[in-house]
Write a protein that holds these residues in place. Structure first.
Motif, PDB file in Angstrom:
ATOM      1  N   ARG A  31       4.402 -11.160  10.501  1.00  0.00           N
ATOM      2  CA  ARG A  31       3.122 -11.735  10.068  1.00  0.00           C
ATOM      3  C   ARG A  31       3.175 -13.257  10.081  1.00  0.00           C
ATOM      4  N   SER A  32       4.206 -13.809   9.431  1.00  0.00           N
ATOM      5  CA  SER A  32       4.327 -15.264   9.378  1.00  0.00           C
ATOM      6  C   SER A  32       5.774 -15.619   9.064  1.00  0.00           C
ATOM      7  N   LEU A  34       8.101 -18.614   7.101  1.00  0.00           N
ATOM      8  CA  LEU A  34       7.987 -19.665   6.098  1.00  0.00           C
ATOM      9  C   LEU A  34       9.305 -20.413   5.947  1.00  0.00           C
ATOM     10  N   GLU A  92       7.545 -12.911   6.589  1.00  0.00           N
ATOM     11  CA  GLU A  92       6.737 -11.978   5.818  1.00  0.00           C
ATOM     12  C   GLU A  92       6.693 -10.642   6.530  1.00  0.00           C
ATOM     13  N   GLY A  98       2.978  -8.863   0.850  1.00  0.00           N
ATOM     14  CA  GLY A  98       3.556 -10.190   0.639  1.00  0.00           C
ATOM     15  C   GLY A  98       5.072 -10.193   0.557  1.00  0.00           C
ATOM     16  N   LYS A  99       5.713  -9.107   0.941  1.00  0.00           N
ATOM     17  CA  LYS A  99       7.170  -9.031   0.872  1.00  0.00           C
ATOM     18  C   LYS A  99       7.797 -10.019   1.848  1.00  0.00           C
ATOM     19  N   LEU A 100       8.828 -10.744   1.369  1.00  0.00           N
ATOM     20  CA  LEU A 100       9.513 -11.735   2.187  1.00  0.00           C
ATOM     21  C   LEU A 100      10.944 -11.297   2.467  1.00  0.00           C
ATOM     22  N   ILE A 101      11.378 -11.519   3.695  1.00  0.00           N
ATOM     23  CA  ILE A 101      12.762 -11.277   4.098  1.00  0.00           C
ATOM     24  C   ILE A 101      13.379 -12.637   4.370  1.00  0.00           C
TER      25      ILE A 101
END
Lengths: 112, 113
Positions: A31-32, A34, A92, A98-101
Motif C-alpha cells: 500500500r505504502s 514509510l 503498510e 493500518g498494520k506496519l511491517i
C-alpha cells in the motif's frame, strides 16, 4: 512471508557527508512505504511514499520509491550530529488495518 | 490532549510473573496497535484493534493477550513473563487505518530477569 530489509545496519559518517539508506521489501499488495527517525524514544514519521519515481523532500532529507524493483532510498545531505538516530523503514500491509511491517533499522552516527 | 500515554515507563519482572502494560489515548481513535522493539531491531506488531471489542493478532502475539473494552484503552497483558519478552513496548493509535497517521506513545521498557 512479507518482509522488509534495510541496509546498511549501521553507518558512521562525519558532519557534512551525504548518506544513502536503503530499504527493500517483499510485501504482497503493497500500500505504502514509510520512513521514520527514532532517537531513543518513539519513532517520528518522516515520509510516506506510494508512487514510483516521485521524490519526497524535507530540508536535507529526501526519499524515493521504486515499485518495480521493490526498494526505497532515504538520502540525507550535509549531515549534522543531530541526524544521529535509527532510521526505520516500514511497509503498510494490505487490508484496511493500518498494520506496519518494519525493517531492522539503520543506525546512523554522525561525528563532528 | 495528552495523546497516547503508556504506563509504566520501566518495569523489571521476574520470570513467570505477569503484568499489564497500559495504553490510553484521548483522541477518540478507533485503531490501536501494540509493537515491541528488541535491541538493534525494528518494531514488530504484537496485536492490534480496529475498534472497541475487536482485536486481532499481529506478527508476534505468543505470550501476550489484549482486550479493548473502550475506545480509549488498549491494555497488553503478559502472562508468565520470559526473558525473551525483554523489550521496549510501544502503543500507537490512529483515526484511520493508514500507517502514516499512527501516533506513538513514549514506550514501556520491560526487563525480565
Amino acid at each position: 512471508e512479507d518482509k522488509v530489509v534495510q541496509s546498511p545496519l549501521s553507518l558512521v559518517v562525519h558532519e557534512g557527508d551525504t548518506v544513502t539508506l536503503n530499504c527493500s521489501y517483499e510485501v504482497t499488495n503493497f500500500r505504502s512505504l514509510l520512513w521514520y527517525k527514532q532517537e531513543k524514544k518513539a519513532p517520528t514519521f518522516l515520509f510516506m511514499l506510494t508512487s514510483s519515481g516521485i521524490e519526497k523532500k524535507s530540508g536535507r532529507l529526501s526519499s524515493i520509491l521504486d515499485k518495480k524493483e521493490l526498494f526505497s532510498i532515504l538520502n540525507i545531505t550535509a549531515t549534522q550530529t543531530g541526524d544521529s538516530a535509527i532510521y526505520l523503514c516500514a511497509v503498510e500491509a494490505p487490508g484496511n488495518t493500518g498494520k506496519l511491517i518494519f525493517g531492522q533499522g539503520t543506525t546512523l552516527q554522525v561525528k563532528p | 490532549n495528552a495523546g497516547v500515554t503508556q504506563t509504566p515507563k520501566f518495569r523489571i519482572l521476574k520470570i513467570g510473573q505477569s503484568m499489564t502494560l497500559q495504553c490510553t489515548q484521548d483522541m477518540n481513535h478507533n485503531y490501536m496497535y501494540w509493537y515491541r522493539q528488541d535491541p538493534g531491531m525494528g518494531l514488530k506488531l504484537i496485536y492490534y484493534s480496529v475498534g472497541a471489542g475487536i482485536t486481532d493478532k499481529g506478527e508476534v502475539p505468543n505470550g501476550y493477550n489484549v482486550s479493548r473494552s473502550t475506545t480509549e484503552d488498549f491494555p497488553l497483558r503478559l502472562e508468565l513473563a520470559a526473558p525473551s519478552q525483554t523489550s521496549v513496548y510501544f502503543c500507537a493509535s490512529s483515526y484511520v487505518a493508514r500507517g502514516e497517521t499512527q501516533y506513538f506513545g513514549p514506550g514501556t521498557r520491560l526487563l525480565v530477569l
